[in-house]
Design a protein around this motif. Structure first.
Motif, PDB file in Angstrom:
ATOM      1  N   SER A 185       0.837  -1.200   0.000  1.00  6.38           N
ATOM      2  CA  SER A 185       0.000   0.000   0.000  1.00  6.38           C
ATOM      3  C   SER A 185       0.871   1.249   0.000  1.00  6.38           C
ATOM      4  CB  SER A 185      -0.926  -0.001   1.213  1.00  6.38           C
ATOM      5  OG  SER A 185      -0.180  -0.050   2.416  1.00  6.38           O
ATOM      6  N   ALA A 188       0.660   3.894   5.130  1.00  3.29           N
ATOM      7  CA  ALA A 188       0.352   3.116   6.329  1.00  3.29           C
ATOM      8  C   ALA A 188      -0.649   3.906   7.163  1.00  3.29           C
ATOM      9  CB  ALA A 188       1.618   2.830   7.135  1.00  3.29           C
ATOM     10  N   ARG A 193      -7.623  -1.414  16.631  1.00  6.42           N
ATOM     11  CA  ARG A 193      -8.077  -2.750  16.257  1.00  6.42           C
ATOM     12  C   ARG A 193      -8.131  -3.594  17.517  1.00  6.42           C
ATOM     13  NH1 ARG A 193      -5.514  -6.527  11.539  1.00  6.42           N
ATOM     14  NH2 ARG A 193      -6.791  -5.144  10.252  1.00  6.42           N
ATOM     15  N   MET A 200      -0.753  -0.149  10.716  1.00  7.91           N
ATOM     16  CA  MET A 200      -1.119  -1.173   9.744  1.00  7.91           C
ATOM     17  C   MET A 200      -0.757  -0.728   8.331  1.00  7.91           C
ATOM     18  SD  MET A 200      -4.848  -2.265  11.261  1.00  7.91           S
ATOM     19  CE  MET A 200      -5.288  -0.554  11.612  1.00  7.91           C
ATOM     20  N   PHE A 201      -0.421  -1.696   7.493  1.00 10.26           N
ATOM     21  CA  PHE A 201      -0.227  -1.491   6.068  1.00 10.26           C
ATOM     22  C   PHE A 201      -0.674  -2.764   5.355  1.00 10.26           C
ATOM     23  CE2 PHE A 201       3.683  -3.029   7.917  1.00 10.26           C
ATOM     24  CZ  PHE A 201       4.060  -4.061   7.079  1.00 10.26           C
ATOM     25  N   ARG A 202      -0.756  -2.700   4.042  1.00  5.86           N
ATOM     26  CA  ARG A 202      -1.354  -3.800   3.282  1.00  5.86           C
ATOM     27  C   ARG A 202      -0.354  -4.327   2.251  1.00  5.86           C
ATOM     28  NH1 ARG A 202      -7.105  -2.609   0.683  1.00  5.86           N
ATOM     29  NH2 ARG A 202      -7.859  -3.288   2.731  1.00  5.86           N
ATOM     30  N   THR A 257      -3.577  -7.403   5.615  1.00  2.06           N
ATOM     31  CA  THR A 257      -3.238  -6.196   6.368  1.00  2.06           C
ATOM     32  C   THR A 257      -2.309  -6.585   7.505  1.00  2.06           C
ATOM     33  OG1 THR A 257      -5.358  -5.170   5.821  1.00  2.06           O
ATOM     34  CG2 THR A 257      -4.132  -4.246   7.669  1.00  2.06           C
ATOM     35  N   CYS A 259      -0.243  -5.868  10.848  1.00  4.22           N
ATOM     36  CA  CYS A 259      -0.565  -5.051  12.021  1.00  4.22           C
ATOM     37  C   CYS A 259       0.608  -5.075  12.994  1.00  4.22           C
ATOM     38  CB  CYS A 259      -1.833  -5.570  12.698  1.00  4.22           C
ATOM     39  SG  CYS A 259      -2.285  -4.676  14.207  1.00  4.22           S
ATOM     40  N   ARG A 314      -8.371   3.731   7.997  1.00  2.00           N
ATOM     41  CA  ARG A 314      -8.456   2.277   7.875  1.00  2.00           C
ATOM     42  C   ARG A 314      -8.593   1.930   6.398  1.00  2.00           C
ATOM     43  NH1 ARG A 314     -13.105  -0.104  11.338  1.00  2.00           N
ATOM     44  NH2 ARG A 314     -11.797   0.806  12.974  1.00  2.00           N
ATOM     45  N   PHE A 315      -8.072   0.777   6.006  1.00  2.00           N
ATOM     46  CA  PHE A 315      -8.115   0.377   4.601  1.00  2.00           C
ATOM     47  C   PHE A 315      -9.506  -0.108   4.217  1.00  2.00           C
ATOM     48  CE2 PHE A 315      -3.555  -0.160   5.492  1.00  2.00           C
ATOM     49  CZ  PHE A 315      -3.035   0.600   4.446  1.00  2.00           C
ATOM     50  N   HIS A 334      -5.273   0.748  -2.390  1.00  2.00           N
ATOM     51  CA  HIS A 334      -4.573   1.833  -1.691  1.00  2.00           C
ATOM     52  C   HIS A 334      -5.515   2.786  -0.969  1.00  2.00           C
ATOM     53  CE1 HIS A 334      -0.865   0.666  -3.736  1.00  2.00           C
ATOM     54  NE2 HIS A 334      -1.543   0.637  -4.866  1.00  2.00           N
ATOM     55  N   THR A 336      -8.240   4.427   1.624  1.00  2.00           N
ATOM     56  CA  THR A 336      -8.531   4.343   3.056  1.00  2.00           C
ATOM     57  C   THR A 336      -9.756   5.188   3.367  1.00  2.00           C
ATOM     58  OG1 THR A 336      -7.114   6.222   3.617  1.00  2.00           O
ATOM     59  CG2 THR A 336      -6.077   4.050   3.592  1.00  2.00           C
TER      60      THR A 336
END
Length: 518
Positions: A185, A188, A193, A200-202, A257, A259, A314-315, A334, A336
């Motif tokens: 992604s 971030a 959560r 977090m990133f993807r 994702t 974390c 958040r994604f 990408h 959010t």
């Protein structure tokens, strides 16, 4: 947009993180990155001095690491020079033997048939090296030096072919291009959560072939100064993305994702939304795995700077269930959306919660059944009626002035000792005074004036202020039983008339006979 708002609520706003779009926010000066978004490390080595010879010692790896244009240039030059050198050697042999001047005589046997000049010597070498063999040019048995040169040519040609062709094959089969189909992604996010603040990133895989044993790691690149005054530029710190729980081992079939929980062990423990604007750091993400088709290890890298970390986002979900399969929509990979997130750091939240929470007295934990509702009552009752708590109260009373100690000791001493040695509650097991020490038996046999019983009952009422009526009645019953035991009058001894002047004369006849026999 309307469908997304129906799915996530009216409070959520979709944010497109495409860098090609313009924003009204003031442009921030682009800072130097340690690792580019495509994974290339922005580091150059200089002033090597005499260490450049190390590259020659590992020539194969040096050639593989070169760019494609330099590899092709070396490949062409190597073969061209080798061909010219070997063709020149064949021409020199023909020139020394005189084959060039006797080319037209049929009775003359040359070293190499039909080699009269340099072009013919060059063509003979190419036909021999490439194993073409047209049959017009060949070595005769009258030329031993030509036979030796032919053997040397075969060995040298095999070595050159193995080296250059192997180098080109390794460079073409490198798994670096496989990393081009692994996506990260662009930004971030930081949001909550499971009730915890997380970074977090993807990541995603564009190919149907899997990454075997995929593992992800994160490094925080940030300059810092030690307490001793040492400055550490670009210090590397590990970010936990589930190493202890196995969450760093990925089954990368669909976008995942990743974390990082922000807790006391995290370097972002004191990071808040306001301090994020003033921080300077870079998060390097490393994804490693084995390519399923080739079996070679592949590594993909990217990085996130502080301006690429979005607070309170958040994604968007990219998975949807279709008829018979799951569909991944990479157009939302990408994107959010904003979610309610506290702007405070985890450190500030813990300090705030510790200030608002009451500070209970240090009481030893008592086991209680979770199915019972009077667990707190029994714990408070045991705390009030236990000997340890009585000793604790006596220890606090010993800190008072001596005059107050004398005034309070007479009131509390009999009360707490009566609570320790008093009879059990109804339904409990009775205890005998014969099992107690002699000093306690004497205390129990002593009497307390009736004027002090009211004071003891008043103290019992004070002890039961924090309980309910049932608990107070239970405590009063026990203390009253203890007081009645303490204040019970001694039984009047039976006066036995004295018959003789000696004590033995007052005994029964049977005991007197036993005493006389002894």
């Amino acid at each position: 947009m309307a469908a997304l708002r129906r799915k996530f609520g009216e409070d959520y706003q979709v944010v497109n993180t495409n860098r090609s779009m313009t924003f009204s926010a003031p442009a921030k000066r682009k800072r130097q990155r340690f690792v580019e978004k495509n994974g290339r490390c922005n580091v150059q080595h200089g002033n090597l001095g005499g260490e450049t010879s190390r590259y020659i010692s590992d020539l194969f790896t040096t050639l593989v690491d070169l760019k494609w244009r330099w590899n092709l240039l070396i490949f062409i030059l190597t073969y061209t020079v080798a061909w010219l050198v070997m063709a020149s050697m064949w021409w020199v042999i023909a020139y020394i033997r005189g084959d060039l001047s006797h080319g037209g005589h049929e009775s003359y046997t040359p070293c190499v048939a039909n080699v009269y000049n340099f072009p013919s010597a060059f063509l003979f070498f190419i036909e021999t090296e490439a194993t073409i063999g047209y049959g017009h040019r060949y070595i005769t048995e009258k030329c031993p030096e030509g036979i030796i040169l032919f053997l040397f040519q075969s060995l040298l040609g095999s070595i050159v072919d193995a080296f250059l062709i192997g180098c080109m094959f390794i460079k073409m089969s490198q798994p670096k291009k496989r990393a081009e189909t692994l996506m990260f992604s662009q930004d971030a996010v930081i949001s909550q959560r499971d009730g915890k603040l997380c970074l977090m990133f993807r990541v995603g895989n564009l190919r149907n072939s899997h990454m075997v044993s995929a593992q992800i790691r994160c490094k925080l690149i940030k300059s810092r100064q030690t307490p001793e005054g040492e400055f550490l530029p670009l210090d590397q710190c590990e970010l936990d993305v589930g190493f202890g729980t196995g969450a760093d081992q990925l089954f990368l079939v669909s976008p995942l994702t990743i974390c990082h929980e922000i807790n006391t062990k995290s370097p972002f423990f004191d990071l808040s939304q306001r301090s994020l604007m003033n921080e300077q750091f870079e998060i390097v993400v490393i994804l490693e795995g084995i390519v399923e088709t080739t079996g070679m290890t592949c590594q993909a890298r990217t990085s996130y700077t502080e301006d690429e970390v979005l607070w309170g986002h958040r994604f968007l979900p990219v998975m949807s269930l279709e008829e018979g399969f799951f569909r991944v929509d990479y157009s939302q990979f990408h994107n959010t959306f904003e979610v309610p997130t506290p702007p405070y750091s985890v450190k500030e939240q813990e300090e705030k919660s510790s200030l608002t929470s009451p500070n209970p007295l240090p009481v030893a934990p008592t086991p209680s059944s979770p199915l019972l509702g009077n667990g707190g009552r029994s714990g408070r009752r045991e705390r009030l009626l236990s000997a340890d708590y009585a000793d604790h109260v006596e220890d606090q009373a010993s800190r008072l002035p001596s005059k107050l100690q004398r005034m309070s000791s007479t009131k509390e001493e009999h009360l707490w000792r009566g609570l320790k040695m008093g009879p059990a509650l109804p339904g409990g097991k009775a205890s005998s005074t014969g099992d107690l020490p002699l000093s306690i038996q004497r205390l129990r046999s002593s009497s307390i004036p009736a004027s002090r019983q009211g004071q003891l009952e008043e103290q019992v009422k004070l002890l039961s202020l924090d309980g309910d009526a049932e608990e107070a009645e239970l405590q009063k019953h026990r203390v009253s039983a203890a007081i009645s035991t303490i204040t019970a009058p001694m039984p009047t001894p039976v006066q036995i008339p004295l018959v003789g002047s000696r004590p033995e004369d007052n005994l029964p006849p049977k005991l007197r006979r036993m005493n006389a026999d002894r």
